[in-house]
Scaffold this motif. Structure first.
Motif, PDB file in Angstrom:
ATOM      1  N   ARG A 152       0.835  -1.203   0.000  1.00 34.67           N
ATOM      2  CA  ARG A 152       0.000   0.000   0.000  1.00 34.67           C
ATOM      3  C   ARG A 152       0.873   1.257   0.000  1.00 34.67           C
ATOM      4  NH1 ARG A 152      -4.685  -0.899   4.590  1.00 34.67           N
ATOM      5  NH2 ARG A 152      -5.350  -3.006   3.984  1.00 34.67           N
ATOM      6  N   LEU A 153       1.974   1.227   0.743  1.00 31.24           N
ATOM      7  CA  LEU A 153       2.872   2.370   0.801  1.00 31.24           C
ATOM      8  C   LEU A 153       3.412   2.723  -0.581  1.00 31.24           C
ATOM      9  CD1 LEU A 153       4.762   1.341   4.046  1.00 31.24           C
ATOM     10  CD2 LEU A 153       3.536   3.501   3.754  1.00 31.24           C
ATOM     11  N   ARG A 154       3.619   1.705  -1.409  1.00 29.95           N
ATOM     12  CA  ARG A 154       4.118   1.946  -2.767  1.00 29.95           C
ATOM     13  C   ARG A 154       3.003   2.315  -3.735  1.00 29.95           C
ATOM     14  NH1 ARG A 154       7.256  -2.814  -1.797  1.00 29.95           N
ATOM     15  NH2 ARG A 154       5.876  -3.961  -3.207  1.00 29.95           N
ATOM     16  N   ALA A 155       1.772   1.874  -3.451  1.00 30.42           N
ATOM     17  CA  ALA A 155       0.662   2.080  -4.388  1.00 30.42           C
ATOM     18  C   ALA A 155       0.002   3.453  -4.267  1.00 30.42           C
ATOM     19  CB  ALA A 155      -0.390   1.002  -4.179  1.00 30.42           C
ATOM     20  N   ILE A 156      -0.111   3.940  -3.047  1.00 29.20           N
ATOM     21  CA  ILE A 156      -0.814   5.208  -2.845  1.00 29.20           C
ATOM     22  C   ILE A 156      -0.211   6.313  -3.711  1.00 29.20           C
ATOM     23  CG2 ILE A 156       0.597   5.969  -0.873  1.00 29.20           C
ATOM     24  CD1 ILE A 156      -2.014   6.896   0.476  1.00 29.20           C
ATOM     25  N   PRO A 157      -0.939   7.146  -4.425  1.00 28.36           N
ATOM     26  CA  PRO A 157      -2.366   7.457  -4.263  1.00 28.36           C
ATOM     27  C   PRO A 157      -3.334   6.595  -5.056  1.00 28.36           C
ATOM     28  CG  PRO A 157      -1.408   8.963  -5.827  1.00 28.36           C
ATOM     29  CD  PRO A 157      -0.282   8.087  -5.347  1.00 28.36           C
ATOM     30  N   ASP A 158      -2.881   5.520  -5.653  1.00 31.35           N
ATOM     31  CA  ASP A 158      -3.821   4.565  -6.240  1.00 31.35           C
ATOM     32  C   ASP A 158      -4.366   3.723  -5.089  1.00 31.35           C
ATOM     33  OD1 ASP A 158      -5.233   2.605  -7.499  1.00 31.35           O
ATOM     34  OD2 ASP A 158      -3.587   1.882  -8.753  1.00 31.35           O
ATOM     35  N   VAL A 159      -5.532   4.090  -4.627  1.00 34.60           N
ATOM     36  CA  VAL A 159      -6.119   3.425  -3.456  1.00 34.60           C
ATOM     37  C   VAL A 159      -7.289   2.529  -3.850  1.00 34.60           C
ATOM     38  CG1 VAL A 159      -5.368   5.247  -1.888  1.00 34.60           C
ATOM     39  CG2 VAL A 159      -7.623   5.429  -2.986  1.00 34.60           C
ATOM     40  N   SER A 160      -7.340   2.157  -5.122  1.00 31.09           N
ATOM     41  CA  SER A 160      -8.480   1.384  -5.626  1.00 31.09           C
ATOM     42  C   SER A 160      -8.650   0.054  -4.903  1.00 31.09           C
ATOM     43  CB  SER A 160      -8.332   1.153  -7.132  1.00 31.09           C
ATOM     44  OG  SER A 160      -7.078   0.544  -7.430  1.00 31.09           O
ATOM     45  N   ASP A 161      -7.558  -0.517  -4.388  1.00 34.38           N
ATOM     46  CA  ASP A 161      -7.662  -1.805  -3.692  1.00 34.38           C
ATOM     47  C   ASP A 161      -7.621  -1.653  -2.177  1.00 34.38           C
ATOM     48  OD1 ASP A 161      -7.791  -3.201  -6.097  1.00 34.38           O
ATOM     49  OD2 ASP A 161      -5.612  -3.335  -6.262  1.00 34.38           O
ATOM     50  N   PHE A 162      -7.641  -0.420  -1.683  1.00 30.91           N
ATOM     51  CA  PHE A 162      -7.590  -0.202  -0.235  1.00 30.91           C
ATOM     52  C   PHE A 162      -8.989  -0.394   0.360  1.00 30.91           C
ATOM     53  CE2 PHE A 162      -3.674   2.800   0.132  1.00 30.91           C
ATOM     54  CZ  PHE A 162      -2.961   1.980  -0.733  1.00 30.91           C
ATOM     55  N   PRO A 163      -9.077  -0.933   1.555  1.00 35.70           N
ATOM     56  CA  PRO A 163     -10.398  -1.186   2.138  1.00 35.70           C
ATOM     57  C   PRO A 163     -11.147   0.066   2.584  1.00 35.70           C
ATOM     58  CG  PRO A 163      -8.682  -1.793   3.693  1.00 35.70           C
ATOM     59  CD  PRO A 163      -7.994  -1.479   2.400  1.00 35.70           C
ATOM     60  N   ARG A 164     -10.421   1.068   3.106  1.00 28.02           N
ATOM     61  CA  ARG A 164     -11.101   2.262   3.633  1.00 28.02           C
ATOM     62  C   ARG A 164     -10.434   3.517   3.056  1.00 28.02           C
ATOM     63  NH1 ARG A 164     -12.149   2.318   9.906  1.00 28.02           N
ATOM     64  NH2 ARG A 164      -9.863   2.303  10.031  1.00 28.02           N
ATOM     65  N   THR A 165     -11.189   4.298   2.308  1.00 25.79           N
ATOM     66  CA  THR A 165     -10.596   5.448   1.605  1.00 25.79           C
ATOM     67  C   THR A 165     -11.468   6.697   1.648  1.00 25.79           C
ATOM     68  OG1 THR A 165     -11.600   4.718  -0.481  1.00 25.79           O
ATOM     69  CG2 THR A 165      -9.356   3.958  -0.011  1.00 25.79           C
ATOM     70  N   GLU A 166     -12.578   6.677   2.375  1.00 22.27           N
ATOM     71  CA  GLU A 166     -13.468   7.828   2.420  1.00 22.27           C
ATOM     72  C   GLU A 166     -13.249   8.635   3.698  1.00 22.27           C
ATOM     73  OE1 GLU A 166     -17.545   6.799   1.816  1.00 22.27           O
ATOM     74  OE2 GLU A 166     -17.199   5.934  -0.182  1.00 22.27           O
ATOM     75  N   VAL A 167     -13.216   9.949   3.543  1.00 22.71           N
ATOM     76  CA  VAL A 167     -13.033  10.858   4.673  1.00 22.71           C
ATOM     77  C   VAL A 167     -14.249  11.778   4.753  1.00 22.71           C
ATOM     78  CG1 VAL A 167     -11.636  12.717   5.651  1.00 22.71           C
ATOM     79  CG2 VAL A 167     -10.519  10.793   4.485  1.00 22.71           C
ATOM     80  N   ILE A 168     -14.920  11.756   5.877  1.00 24.51           N
ATOM     81  CA  ILE A 168     -16.086  12.615   6.079  1.00 24.51           C
ATOM     82  C   ILE A 168     -15.604  14.000   6.508  1.00 24.51           C
ATOM     83  CG2 ILE A 168     -18.145  12.984   7.501  1.00 24.51           C
ATOM     84  CD1 ILE A 168     -18.393   9.928   7.691  1.00 24.51           C
ATOM     85  N   ILE A 169     -16.194  15.024   5.923  1.00 22.29           N
ATOM     86  CA  ILE A 169     -15.852  16.401   6.264  1.00 22.29           C
ATOM     87  C   ILE A 169     -17.120  17.246   6.249  1.00 22.29           C
ATOM     88  CG2 ILE A 169     -15.307  16.977   3.860  1.00 22.29           C
ATOM     89  CD1 ILE A 169     -13.153  18.921   4.924  1.00 22.29           C
ATOM     90  N   GLN A 170     -17.280  18.109   7.218  1.00 21.57           N
ATOM     91  CA  GLN A 170     -18.414  19.009   7.205  1.00 21.57           C
ATOM     92  C   GLN A 170     -18.274  19.966   6.024  1.00 21.57           C
ATOM     93  OE1 GLN A 170     -19.823  20.452  11.178  1.00 21.57           O
ATOM     94  NE2 GLN A 170     -17.921  19.476  11.920  1.00 21.57           N
ATOM     95  N   LYS A 171     -19.383  20.221   5.361  1.00 15.20           N
ATOM     96  CA  LYS A 171     -19.349  21.093   4.191  1.00 15.20           C
ATOM     97  C   LYS A 171     -18.759  22.445   4.539  1.00 15.20           C
ATOM     98  CE  LYS A 171     -22.312  22.836   0.471  1.00 15.20           C
ATOM     99  NZ  LYS A 171     -23.703  22.874  -0.073  1.00 15.20           N
ATOM    100  N   SER A 172     -19.068  22.944   5.724  1.00 17.50           N
ATOM    101  CA  SER A 172     -18.553  24.239   6.160  1.00 17.50           C
ATOM    102  C   SER A 172     -17.075  24.190   6.500  1.00 17.50           C
ATOM    103  CB  SER A 172     -19.337  24.726   7.377  1.00 17.50           C
ATOM    104  OG  SER A 172     -19.250  23.774   8.433  1.00 17.50           O
ATOM    105  N   HIS A 173     -16.494  22.992   6.559  1.00 12.60           N
ATOM    106  CA  HIS A 173     -15.075  22.834   6.869  1.00 12.60           C
ATOM    107  C   HIS A 173     -14.227  22.616   5.625  1.00 12.60           C
ATOM    108  CE1 HIS A 173     -15.138  21.859  11.453  1.00 12.60           C
ATOM    109  NE2 HIS A 173     -16.077  22.745  11.141  1.00 12.60           N
ATOM    110  N   ARG A 174     -14.853  22.658   4.438  1.00  8.46           N
ATOM    111  CA  ARG A 174     -14.062  22.572   3.215  1.00  8.46           C
ATOM    112  C   ARG A 174     -13.201  23.819   3.104  1.00  8.46           C
ATOM    113  NH1 ARG A 174     -15.582  19.080  -0.901  1.00  8.46           N
ATOM    114  NH2 ARG A 174     -13.488  19.624  -1.647  1.00  8.46           N
ATOM    115  N   TYR A 175     -11.957  23.656   2.656  1.00  9.39           N
ATOM    116  CA  TYR A 175     -11.021  24.771   2.612  1.00  9.39           C
ATOM    117  C   TYR A 175      -9.890  24.411   1.653  1.00  9.39           C
ATOM    118  CZ  TYR A 175      -8.032  22.114   5.927  1.00  9.39           C
ATOM    119  OH  TYR A 175      -7.240  21.158   6.539  1.00  9.39           O
ATOM    120  N   PRO A 176      -9.043  25.372   1.276  1.00  4.42           N
ATOM    121  CA  PRO A 176      -8.035  25.088   0.254  1.00  4.42           C
ATOM    122  C   PRO A 176      -7.126  23.906   0.574  1.00  4.42           C
ATOM    123  CG  PRO A 176      -8.209  27.448   0.569  1.00  4.42           C
ATOM    124  CD  PRO A 176      -9.051  26.814   1.640  1.00  4.42           C
ATOM    125  N   PHE A 177      -6.945  23.598   1.859  1.00  4.93           N
ATOM    126  CA  PHE A 177      -5.986  22.546   2.207  1.00  4.93           C
ATOM    127  C   PHE A 177      -6.591  21.151   2.227  1.00  4.93           C
ATOM    128  CE2 PHE A 177      -4.357  26.559   3.734  1.00  4.93           C
ATOM    129  CZ  PHE A 177      -3.088  26.551   3.193  1.00  4.93           C
TER     130      PHE A 177
END
Length: 462
Positions: A152-177
């Motif tokens: 996985r360390l070599r594959a990322i950012p190709d995370v297609s085979d990773f089990p968990r790849t979703e990050v929840i974020i509040q819409k109001s917390h979206r920002y340039p970073f």
């Protein structure tokens, strides 16, 4: 109006204040890692400081040699202007850090322990010096998804085979970073309410992101975010990059229970500009280091941190934690008073300073002055513009937008040029101007005062 300053006189004026930067200081490693060091043979590489007699730097004015304009910083700790200026002790640690080679991973682990102790981190937490807070986002989120698995360390950012790849974020917390989260291959899932956050959790969810400076914009607080994540075996990341002072936040946020929290090293901590601090659970920090330079063929190889930067950041953090902030604010007040006293004769008066010590980010006093239009015919915006146009050293920059350069948008409608991030009249009052003084070096308040006297002396009388 032609300023009476010249580059040589400016450098001379600051010579006393900056001379200590170039004087070798005998410092002991004792206290850095809390154990006595044995006497060693004096180092050769990195020591001593020598004068430059030819080539770049030989004139003592490297900015002039390259043809760029140095600035007195009244804008703040923004990256587009270089963040902050390091203290002499920090520069000395950088020099000392250059004396020897070292295994970077070993140094990072030792530095992490130093950070955890200094920042009163919870048991089971440690630190990591990163190449800025943005780099901490990259290696931190990568760590959550790769763990310590080399494929996985070599594959990322190709995370297609990773089990968990979703990050929840509040819409109001979206920002340039959050771009740094997305560049790991993670998918951001926007929510607005607590109920939506709970409903968004699924087997692919790896973490919940929290943008600290936007805490008051979201419906789910930091403690609630931690509570929800813990109940569902998810990680949490708190980006508090510009959110100290107050210094207590260095340990308050990790104690809330965030798995990872990052702070910028190059803002009010006044460490190297390309440095950041990541504080978190030991396992996650170890995985973050696995994703980072000096490791090769891993996503964070570009997030390189040198030994000199690590030592400089540690010293800056130590100074920051141990400062008396009340005395620091008093120093800011004294700097502002120098300016106030100088321009009082023009009918320009100080307005009440603005200072919220509990603001979510970029905590510092803000000073402003009121122009009496019955005495002098100049607007606050014109004053700020003339300060920025000062040469050979500009005072602030009206073009110092926090976002930096932008590419062209072929689909955007044609509009006139705008000044993003520049100074504007205080509270919309055209007869006032203001700025922060927290990034001034010793003596620069007098330079500003002298320049303002020139500006007001040349302004038309009402």
């Amino acid at each position: 109006m032609k300023s009476g300053w010249n580059r040589r006189s400016f450098l001379s004026a600051l010579g006393a204040a900056t001379g200590s930067l170039f004087s070798p200081v005998k410092l002991s490693a004792e206290g850095l890692f809390s154990k006595k060091s044995k006497p060693v043979t004096p180092a050769i590489d990195g020591n001593p400081i020598v004068p430059i007699t030819s080539g770049l730097g030989s004139t003592g004015d490297i900015y002039a040699e390259l043809g760029v304009t140095p600035l007195v910083n009244i804008n703040g700790t923004i990256t587009v202007m270089g963040g902050s200026v390091m203290k002499p002790e920090v520069m000395e640690l950088i020099r000392l850090g250059n004396q020897h080679f070292v295994m970077i991973d070993e140094l990072e682990i030792a530095a992490g322990k130093f950070i955890a102790k200094l920042c009163k981190s919870p048991a089971g937490y440690t630190g990591l010096v990163t190449g800025g807070a943005a780099a901490a986002l990259v290696v931190g989120y990568s760590a959550m998804m790769t763990e310590d698995l080399e494929p996985r360390l070599r594959a990322i950012p190709d995370v297609s085979d990773f089990p968990r790849t979703e990050v929840i974020i509040q819409k109001s917390h979206r920002y340039p970073f959050d771009h740094q989260i997305r560049q790991t291959g993670a998918k951001l899932v926007e929510v607005e309410t607590r109920e939506q956050m709970l409903n968004a959790i699924n087997p692919k969810t790896v973490a919940i992101h929290f943008t600290n400076i936007l805490s008051d914009k979201g419906q789910v607080s930091g403690p609630e975010t931690v509570e929800i994540a813990r109940a569902h075996n998810l990680y949490t990341f708190n980006d508090a990059s510009a959110d100290v002072p107050p210094v207590e936040r260095l340990w308050t946020y990790p104690r809330i229970g965030f798995d990872l929290t990052t702070f910028s090293g190059g803002k009010d901590i006044c460490g190297p500009q390309a440095s950041g601090i990541l504080i978190g659970k030991e396992e996650l920090i170890r995985w973050s280091l696995l994703n980072m330079s000096p490791q090769e063929d891993h996503i964070g190889r570009c997030c390189k941190v040198g030994k000199e930067t690590i030592f400089g950041l540690l010293k800056a953090l130590e100074i920051f934690v141990n400062q008396n902030y009340d005395e620091t604010v008093k120093m800011y007040d004294e700097r502002a008073k120098v300016i106030t006293d100088a321009i009082a004769r023009f009918g320009v008066t100080a307005r009440p300073r603005k200072f919220d010590p509990n603001a979510l980010g970029n905590v510092t006093p803000y000073y402003s002055w009121q122009i009496d239009p019955a005495k002098v015919n100049i607007t606050g915006e014109e004053v700020i513009q003339k300060l920025a146009e000062t040469r050979p050293v500009g005072i602030g920059s009206t073009g110092a937008g926090v976002g930096g350069m932008r590419g062209r948008d072929p689909n955007a409608p044609a509009v006139g040029s705008s000044n993003h991030g520049g100074h504007h009249p205080h509270d919309g009052d055209p007869n006032s101007f203001g700025f922060a003084v927290w990034q001034l070096k010793e003596g620069e308040e007098q330079l500003i005062a002298d320049r303002l006297v020139e500006i007001f002396s040349s302004a038309p009388k009402a």
